[in-house]
Write a protein that holds these residues in place. Structure first.
Motif, PDB file in Angstrom:
ATOM      1  N   ALA A 146       0.907  -1.210   0.253  1.00  0.00           N
ATOM      2  CA  ALA A 146      -0.087   0.061  -0.160  1.00  0.00           C
ATOM      3  C   ALA A 146       0.891   1.328   0.046  1.00  0.00           C
ATOM      4  O   ALA A 146       0.523   2.357  -0.786  1.00  0.00           O
ATOM      5  CB  ALA A 146      -1.140   0.143   1.289  1.00  0.00           C
ATOM      6  N   ARG A 147       1.964   1.192   0.799  1.00  0.00           N
ATOM      7  CA  ARG A 147       2.911   2.287   0.956  1.00  0.00           C
ATOM      8  C   ARG A 147       3.526   2.662  -0.428  1.00  0.00           C
ATOM      9  O   ARG A 147       3.710   3.891  -0.863  1.00  0.00           O
ATOM     10  CB  ARG A 147       3.590   2.396   1.909  1.00  0.00           C
ATOM     11  N   LYS A 148       3.916   1.769  -1.101  1.00  0.00           N
ATOM     12  CA  LYS A 148       4.840   1.823  -2.359  1.00  0.00           C
ATOM     13  C   LYS A 148       3.756   2.255  -3.587  1.00  0.00           C
ATOM     14  O   LYS A 148       4.008   3.190  -4.342  1.00  0.00           O
ATOM     15  CB  LYS A 148       5.394   0.330  -2.715  1.00  0.00           C
ATOM     16  N   LEU A 149       2.610   1.656  -3.599  1.00  0.00           N
ATOM     17  CA  LEU A 149       1.415   2.032  -4.406  1.00  0.00           C
ATOM     18  C   LEU A 149       0.895   3.428  -4.059  1.00  0.00           C
ATOM     19  O   LEU A 149       0.826   4.138  -5.046  1.00  0.00           O
ATOM     20  CB  LEU A 149       0.195   1.050  -4.411  1.00  0.00           C
ATOM     21  N   GLY A 150       0.809   3.944  -2.825  1.00  0.00           N
ATOM     22  CA  GLY A 150       0.468   5.113  -2.491  1.00  0.00           C
ATOM     23  C   GLY A 150       1.333   6.212  -2.920  1.00  0.00           C
ATOM     24  O   GLY A 150       1.070   7.342  -3.503  1.00  0.00           O
ATOM     25  N   GLU A 151       2.722   6.007  -2.825  1.00  0.00           N
ATOM     26  CA  GLU A 151       3.564   6.851  -3.277  1.00  0.00           C
ATOM     27  C   GLU A 151       3.532   7.091  -4.949  1.00  0.00           C
ATOM     28  O   GLU A 151       3.367   8.370  -5.454  1.00  0.00           O
ATOM     29  CB  GLU A 151       5.089   6.173  -3.120  1.00  0.00           C
ATOM     30  N   LYS A 152       3.338   6.075  -5.591  1.00  0.00           N
ATOM     31  CA  LYS A 152       2.960   6.323  -7.165  1.00  0.00           C
ATOM     32  C   LYS A 152       1.910   7.285  -7.408  1.00  0.00           C
ATOM     33  O   LYS A 152       1.973   7.950  -8.165  1.00  0.00           O
ATOM     34  CB  LYS A 152       2.986   4.925  -7.743  1.00  0.00           C
ATOM     35  N   LEU A 153       0.545   6.689  -6.911  1.00  0.00           N
ATOM     36  CA  LEU A 153      -0.479   7.467  -7.066  1.00  0.00           C
ATOM     37  C   LEU A 153      -0.340   8.620  -6.743  1.00  0.00           C
ATOM     38  O   LEU A 153      -1.011   9.689  -7.224  1.00  0.00           O
ATOM     39  CB  LEU A 153      -1.522   6.549  -6.471  1.00  0.00           C
ATOM     40  N   GLY A 154       0.125   9.173  -5.580  1.00  0.00           N
ATOM     41  CA  GLY A 154       0.400  10.558  -4.982  1.00  0.00           C
ATOM     42  C   GLY A 154       0.941  11.337  -6.010  1.00  0.00           C
ATOM     43  O   GLY A 154       0.669  12.590  -6.131  1.00  0.00           O
ATOM     44  N   THR A 155       2.071  10.631  -6.775  1.00  0.00           N
ATOM     45  CA  THR A 155       2.612  11.463  -7.878  1.00  0.00           C
ATOM     46  C   THR A 155       1.909  11.721  -8.882  1.00  0.00           C
ATOM     47  O   THR A 155       1.709  12.868  -9.477  1.00  0.00           O
ATOM     48  CB  THR A 155       4.096  10.726  -8.282  1.00  0.00           C
ATOM     49  N   THR A 156       0.807  10.721  -9.492  1.00  0.00           N
ATOM     50  CA  THR A 156       0.155  10.950 -10.415  1.00  0.00           C
ATOM     51  C   THR A 156      -1.082  11.899 -10.173  1.00  0.00           C
ATOM     52  O   THR A 156      -1.624  12.753 -10.897  1.00  0.00           O
ATOM     53  CB  THR A 156      -0.696   9.584 -10.518  1.00  0.00           C
ATOM     54  N   TRP A 157      -1.779  11.783  -8.996  1.00  0.00           N
ATOM     55  CA  TRP A 157      -2.732  12.706  -8.513  1.00  0.00           C
ATOM     56  C   TRP A 157      -2.185  14.012  -7.989  1.00  0.00           C
ATOM     57  O   TRP A 157      -3.196  14.776  -7.508  1.00  0.00           O
ATOM     58  CB  TRP A 157      -3.374  11.939  -7.198  1.00  0.00           C
ATOM     59  N   LYS A 158      -0.942  14.201  -7.721  1.00  0.00           N
ATOM     60  CA  LYS A 158      -0.601  15.496  -7.039  1.00  0.00           C
ATOM     61  C   LYS A 158      -1.084  15.743  -5.785  1.00  0.00           C
ATOM     62  O   LYS A 158      -1.167  16.872  -5.315  1.00  0.00           O
ATOM     63  CB  LYS A 158      -0.840  16.763  -8.003  1.00  0.00           C
ATOM     64  N   GLN A 159      -1.226  14.781  -5.003  1.00  0.00           N
ATOM     65  CA  GLN A 159      -1.614  14.802  -3.561  1.00  0.00           C
ATOM     66  C   GLN A 159      -1.208  13.751  -2.966  1.00  0.00           C
ATOM     67  O   GLN A 159      -0.990  12.573  -3.428  1.00  0.00           O
ATOM     68  CB  GLN A 159      -3.056  15.154  -3.313  1.00  0.00           C
ATOM     69  N   THR A 160      -1.163  13.812  -1.255  1.00  0.00           N
ATOM     70  CA  THR A 160      -0.607  12.912  -0.604  1.00  0.00           C
ATOM     71  C   THR A 160      -1.748  11.926  -0.493  1.00  0.00           C
ATOM     72  O   THR A 160      -2.842  11.971  -0.103  1.00  0.00           O
ATOM     73  CB  THR A 160      -0.299  13.465   0.794  1.00  0.00           C
ATOM     74  N   VAL A 161      -1.174  10.619  -0.783  1.00  0.00           N
ATOM     75  CA  VAL A 161      -2.050   9.252  -0.366  1.00  0.00           C
ATOM     76  C   VAL A 161      -1.814   8.776   0.947  1.00  0.00           C
ATOM     77  O   VAL A 161      -0.769   8.323   1.104  1.00  0.00           O
ATOM     78  CB  VAL A 161      -1.771   8.266  -1.566  1.00  0.00           C
ATOM     79  N   LEU A 162      -2.482   8.684   1.750  1.00  0.00           N
ATOM     80  CA  LEU A 162      -2.606   8.369   3.191  1.00  0.00           C
ATOM     81  C   LEU A 162      -2.664   6.687   3.363  1.00  0.00           C
ATOM     82  O   LEU A 162      -3.689   6.122   2.852  1.00  0.00           O
ATOM     83  CB  LEU A 162      -3.340   9.194   4.211  1.00  0.00           C
ATOM     84  N   VAL A 163      -1.904   6.022   4.109  1.00  0.00           N
ATOM     85  CA  VAL A 163      -2.071   4.591   4.408  1.00  0.00           C
ATOM     86  C   VAL A 163      -2.684   4.689   5.949  1.00  0.00           C
ATOM     87  O   VAL A 163      -1.998   4.933   7.028  1.00  0.00           O
ATOM     88  CB  VAL A 163      -0.949   3.868   4.187  1.00  0.00           C
ATOM     89  N   ASP A 164      -3.750   3.973   6.107  1.00  0.00           N
ATOM     90  CA  ASP A 164      -4.619   3.957   7.362  1.00  0.00           C
ATOM     91  C   ASP A 164      -4.617   2.650   7.819  1.00  0.00           C
ATOM     92  O   ASP A 164      -5.475   1.804   7.108  1.00  0.00           O
ATOM     93  CB  ASP A 164      -6.013   4.390   7.159  1.00  0.00           C
ATOM     94  N   ASN A 165      -3.848   2.084   8.676  1.00  0.00           N
ATOM     95  CA  ASN A 165      -3.691   0.686   9.236  1.00  0.00           C
ATOM     96  C   ASN A 165      -4.922   0.521  10.202  1.00  0.00           C
ATOM     97  O   ASN A 165      -4.882   1.166  11.431  1.00  0.00           O
ATOM     98  CB  ASN A 165      -2.420   0.425  10.000  1.00  0.00           C
ATOM     99  N   ARG A 166      -5.689  -0.463   9.986  1.00  0.00           N
ATOM    100  CA  ARG A 166      -6.945  -0.715  11.063  1.00  0.00           C
ATOM    101  C   ARG A 166      -6.858  -2.154  11.056  1.00  0.00           C
ATOM    102  O   ARG A 166      -7.711  -2.739  10.495  1.00  0.00           O
ATOM    103  CB  ARG A 166      -8.069  -0.182  10.251  1.00  0.00           C
ATOM    104  N   PRO A 167      -6.381  -2.704  12.012  1.00  0.00           N
ATOM    105  CA  PRO A 167      -5.950  -4.230  12.034  1.00  0.00           C
ATOM    106  C   PRO A 167      -7.142  -4.994  12.619  1.00  0.00           C
ATOM    107  O   PRO A 167      -7.796  -3.999  13.518  1.00  0.00           O
ATOM    108  CB  PRO A 167      -4.712  -4.254  12.650  1.00  0.00           C
ATOM    109  N   GLY A 168      -7.417  -6.285  12.854  1.00  0.00           N
ATOM    110  CA  GLY A 168      -8.250  -6.758  13.566  1.00  0.00           C
ATOM    111  C   GLY A 168      -9.073  -7.880  12.922  1.00  0.00           C
ATOM    112  O   GLY A 168      -9.453  -7.727  11.785  1.00  0.00           O
ATOM    113  N   ALA A 169      -9.483  -8.997  13.477  1.00  0.00           N
ATOM    114  CA  ALA A 169     -10.218  -9.856  13.040  1.00  0.00           C
ATOM    115  C   ALA A 169      -9.970 -10.460  11.731  1.00  0.00           C
ATOM    116  O   ALA A 169     -10.779 -10.620  10.991  1.00  0.00           O
ATOM    117  CB  ALA A 169     -11.640  -9.376  13.040  1.00  0.00           C
ATOM    118  N   GLY A 170      -8.586 -10.829  11.537  1.00  0.00           N
ATOM    119  CA  GLY A 170      -8.202 -11.465  10.261  1.00  0.00           C
ATOM    120  C   GLY A 170      -8.282 -10.370   8.976  1.00  0.00           C
ATOM    121  O   GLY A 170      -8.696 -11.009   7.840  1.00  0.00           O
TER     122      GLY A 170
END
Length: 291
Positions: free
Chosen positions: A15-39
């Motif tokens: 997600a972080r690697k893809l987010g970096e690439k998309l952030g360049t395309t979209w010219k805005q920061t792509v945040l990664v939001d970790n929400r773990p739990g229940a598989g």
């Protein structure tokens, strides 16, 4: 991009690697939001109930978006109807890796030991309902080997205990276990694809080790909430597929054992429907239940 696992696992890294690439395309920061739990289902449920505006996406996995529908009787979302599939991102087989101190050196030796001493050999997973867990259950069904499942909240915890000797095995994502194999801290004894993996040509498949037809792949894909407008899905699909096709993304993930995705949203929807049906059969046959 919501990642339904803690930081450090393969989904988070992707997600972080893809987010970096998309952030360049979209010219805005792509945040990664970790929400773990229940598989992985906590994060998936959050996205399923989010606004369908294209700004909240899920990097869903085999467990949260394929297996969970059959595993959890009170799942708060529908794995098929609860999302708008955007595109396939990556897929890969799992590696069966062991702690070097486990006496069994080959897959036949492992199976023999597990049959001789039922429940004495443990395998860890990223949580109940994940592809790691259900691939283990598929393996048990195919080989009649009695392994004890130990669920964790993410693959990082399982990996740490595997290296520390608290558990014996893991059906691991290649991206996560590869550095530890290279360092000699883990030993691969089989791969779950039908053919040997190009990064590990000397590691046999489960299928060739006496269980023809055995195949289990771990996949990850991008999903939007249900009701996301078709034009938004089309834009997301186009931009994500372009990011996946870029040489740096290709080099990064192919070298780490993944096959890059990229598909139409319609084709990915059909794939998810087929996966949900397949894993429902495994859950029923194994009697697997969430912990």
């Amino acid at each position: 991009i919501v990642v339904p696992f803690p930081p450090g696992g393969s989904t988070d890294l992707l997600a972080r690697k893809l987010g970096e690439k998309l952030g360049t395309t979209w010219k805005q920061t792509v945040l990664v939001d970790n929400r773990p739990g229940a598989g992985g289902t906590v994060g998936a449920d959050h996205v399923s109930k989010s606004e369908p505006d294209g700004y909240t996406l899920l990097l869903g996995v085999t467990g949260s978006n394929g297996i969970a529908g059959a595993l959890y009787p009170n799942l708060p979302y529908d794995v098929v109807k609860g999302f708008t599939p955007v595109t396939a991102v990556v897929s890969a087989p799992l590696l069966i890796v062991k702690n070097p101190n486990l006496p069994a050196k080959t897959l036949p030796e492992l199976i023999a030991a597990a049959r001789a001493r039922p429940g004495s050999i443990t395998y860890g997973s990223a949580g109940s309902g994940t592809s790691m867990h259900l691939t283990g259950e598929m393996f048990k069904l195919a080989t009649k080997a009695s392994l004890l499942h130990i669920p964790y909240r993410g693959s990082a915890g399982a990996l740490s205990d595997l290296m520390g000797g608290q558990i014996d095995l893991m059906f691991g994502d290649i991206l996560v276990v590869q550095p530890q194999i290279a360092a000699g801290k883990l030993v691969p004894i089989a791969v779950t694809s039908k053919e040997r993996h190009p990064l590990y040509p000397n590691v046999p498949t489960v299928a060739e080790s006496g269980y023809p037809g055995f195949e289990a792949l771990s996949w990850q894909g991008l999903f939007a909430p249900p009701g996301t407008p078709a034009a938004v899905v089309e834009r997301l699909n186009k931009d994500v597929n372009a990011a996946l096709a870029s040489p740096d993304i290709q080099d990064y993930f192919v070298s780490r054992g993944f096959k890059l995705g990229g598909s139409s949203a319609t084709d990915y929807k059909h794939f998810i429907e087929a996966e949900a049906s397949k894993w429902a059969g495994i859950v029923k046959a194994s009697g697997a239940k969430p912990d």
